[in-house]
Design a protein around this motif. Structure first.
Motif, short mmCIF file in Angstrom:
data_model
loop_
_atom_site.label_atom_id
_atom_site.label_comp_id
_atom_site.label_asym_id
_atom_site.label_seq_id
_atom_site.Cartn_x
_atom_site.Cartn_y
_atom_site.Cartn_z
N ALA A 144 7.17 11.16 12.29
CA ALA A 144 7.28 12.57 11.91
C ALA A 144 7.25 12.75 10.40
CB ALA A 144 8.55 13.17 12.50
N LYS A 145 7.79 11.79 9.66
CA LYS A 145 7.80 11.88 8.20
C LYS A 145 6.60 11.18 7.56
CE LYS A 145 12.83 12.17 7.64
NZ LYS A 145 12.80 13.44 6.89
N GLU A 146 5.69 10.67 8.41
CA GLU A 146 4.49 9.97 7.94
C GLU A 146 4.86 8.76 7.06
OE1 GLU A 146 1.90 12.70 6.02
OE2 GLU A 146 1.59 13.93 7.80
N VAL A 147 5.84 8.01 7.53
CA VAL A 147 6.28 6.79 6.84
C VAL A 147 5.82 5.59 7.64
CG1 VAL A 147 8.27 5.45 6.04
CG2 VAL A 147 8.27 7.94 5.78
N GLU A 148 5.11 4.70 6.99
CA GLU A 148 4.60 3.51 7.66
C GLU A 148 5.67 2.41 7.65
OE1 GLU A 148 1.16 0.04 7.07
OE2 GLU A 148 1.38 1.69 5.62
N ILE A 149 5.88 1.78 8.81
CA ILE A 149 6.81 0.65 8.93
C ILE A 149 5.99 -0.62 9.14
CG2 ILE A 149 8.73 -0.35 10.21
CD1 ILE A 149 9.62 2.41 10.98
N ARG A 150 6.21 -1.60 8.28
CA ARG A 150 5.42 -2.82 8.33
C ARG A 150 6.32 -4.01 8.01
NH1 ARG A 150 2.13 -1.33 2.77
NH2 ARG A 150 3.73 -2.07 1.29
N GLY A 151 5.70 -5.19 7.95
CA GLY A 151 6.43 -6.40 7.59
C GLY A 151 6.44 -7.41 8.71
#
Length: 419
Positions: free
Chosen positions: A291-298
């Motif tokens: 919803a906040k357009e935040v990418e989660i990676r790692g």
């Protein structure tokens, strides 16, 4: 007719008395000072007697050796002088040594024999002293270990207590000396601490029930009123506001209770993989991040630790939630979650973009109800207990958390836990 209320009764006297009873003859008490004085004084006395006896025997032997005749006169008509230790006086009647030379040779031989006896006495005395020193050090080491054994027992009990085993007691037996007094005082302190922690746990349990119940009732009532389709719009808006406030109160209560529980060491531990814990936390925050357009990676490598799975999941969840909520506005924000093993320790690192964080504000982030550039909580992003809970849970597992500003904005949170 109204009855007069009875006056309040005086509180009962405490059963624990910190003052120790005085013995009728305190100078007869076998204190550790008296015992050590008698012990080491007796050891020095015995060592002196042994050394004196050995020197006496060696001196007697040296005197006996030094008093042996240097020469003897043999023969009847033809007189001759024979000596094994002084060849200079050997002579017969045909070749007699002058009297002055004879006396000088005898004096020289006496001096040589006396020097030999003294050298022998000195060398044997040094050997005896060396042997006694070795025996004295060995005996002193053994006696010191025996005297300090109660301190070792006290230390082991203190270490067990540091591991959250407040039921341990020293219960030192033996003479009523300073060490026993220290052990008894430590046992009394542990007894009071155990009662205090037991009361705290009971209070946390009661508070958990007493605080959750009315909040749950309020939430149910609000949801019932909001489900009425005929309710006015003003009441609908007021109900939603009250429901959000109630939800915030529930989060605050849960956070406070979790913070109170996690302040102690974890007694029951099970294998927990930080990679799995981090993945579960990411799954719970995925919708909010989208919803906040935040990418989660790692990448998350296996990192198994011994601990409580629920509390460790709370660490990952709080860090990922904070990283998503306190990120840049709009597209371009990201959160990187990694787990790995480094130098025999499990490491969870959460890095995120976001506003620039001054270095002097880092310590304030871990205080309860504190936020960046604000003294108290004042937004809808949380109740201000997330990082406090993370630090408390990490400490309870024997680890720690470190935060540092990221270049360009955001934070780097690094949690280190023992494997």
């Amino acid at each position: 007719m109204a009855t007069t209320p009875a006056p309040p009764q005086a509180p009962p006297k405490p059963t624990w008395d910190p003052r120790r009873s005085q013995t009728p003859f305190p100078w007869l008490r076998p204190t550790i000072r008296i015992r050590l004085t008698l012990l080491y004084g007796g050891m020095f006395l015995i060592a002196g007697i042994l050394l004196l006896s050995i020197i006496y025997l060696l001196a007697a032997q040296a005197i006996t050796t030094g008093n042996q005749p240097l020469f003897k006169i043999v023969g009847g008509t033809d007189i001759s002088v024979s000596s094994e230790k002084c060849p200079a006086v050997n002579a017969d009647s045909t070749n007699l040594t002058p009297l002055n030379d004879f006396n000088a040779a005898i004096a020289d031989c006496i001096d040589d024999q006396r020097q030999v006896a003294l050298d022998t006495l000195l060398s044997r005395s040094l050997l005896a002293l060396l042997g006694l020193a070795v025996i004295a050090f060995a005996f002193g080491y053994a006696m010191a270990g025996r005297v300090l054994a109660p301190l070792g027992r006290i230390t082991r009990t203190a270490r067990a207590v540091a591991g959250s085993d407040l039921s341990r007691r020293i219960e030192l037996d033996g003479p009523d000396d300073e060490l026993k007094e220290l052990a008894d005082t430590f046992d009394d302190m542990l007894e009071r601490l155990q009662r205090a922690f037991t009361a705290q746990q009971r209070f946390v349990g009661n508070a958990s029930h007493e605080l959750r119940t009315p909040l749950a009732i309020n939430r149910t009532l609000l949801e019932v009123h909001l489900s009425d389709p005929h309710a006015p719009a003003e009441l609908q808006q007021l109900g939603k506001t009250l429901l959000a406030t109630n939800e915030r109160s529930e989060q605050l209560v849960e956070g406070l209770l979790l913070l109170a529980r996690s302040d102690n060491q974890i007694v029951e531990r099970k294998p927990v993989d930080l990679a799995e814990v981090a993945s579960q936390a990411i799954d719970q925050v995925r919708s909010e991040a989208d919803a906040k357009e935040v990418e989660i990676r790692g990448g998350r490598a296996p990192a198994v630790v011994q601990g409580n799975g629920v509390l460790l999941e709370r660490i990952a969840l709080n860090l990922v939630q904070n990283a998503v909520r306190y990120n840049v506005q709009g597209a371009g924000g990201w959160v990187e979650v990694t787990t790995e093993l480094q130098h025999g320790q499990a490491v969870l690192v959460v890095t995120n973009t976001g506003p620039v964080v001054p270095a002097y504000e880092i310590d304030n982030l871990f205080e309860p109800f504190r936020r960046l550039r604000t003294e108290r909580t004042g937004s809808d992003k949380g109740v201000g207990l997330g990082l406090s809970i993370v630090r408390s849970v990490a400490r309870a597992h024997g680890g720690h958390i470190a935060a540092q500003p990221r270049e360009g904005g955001g934070l780097v949170m690094r949690v280190t836990l023992p494997v």
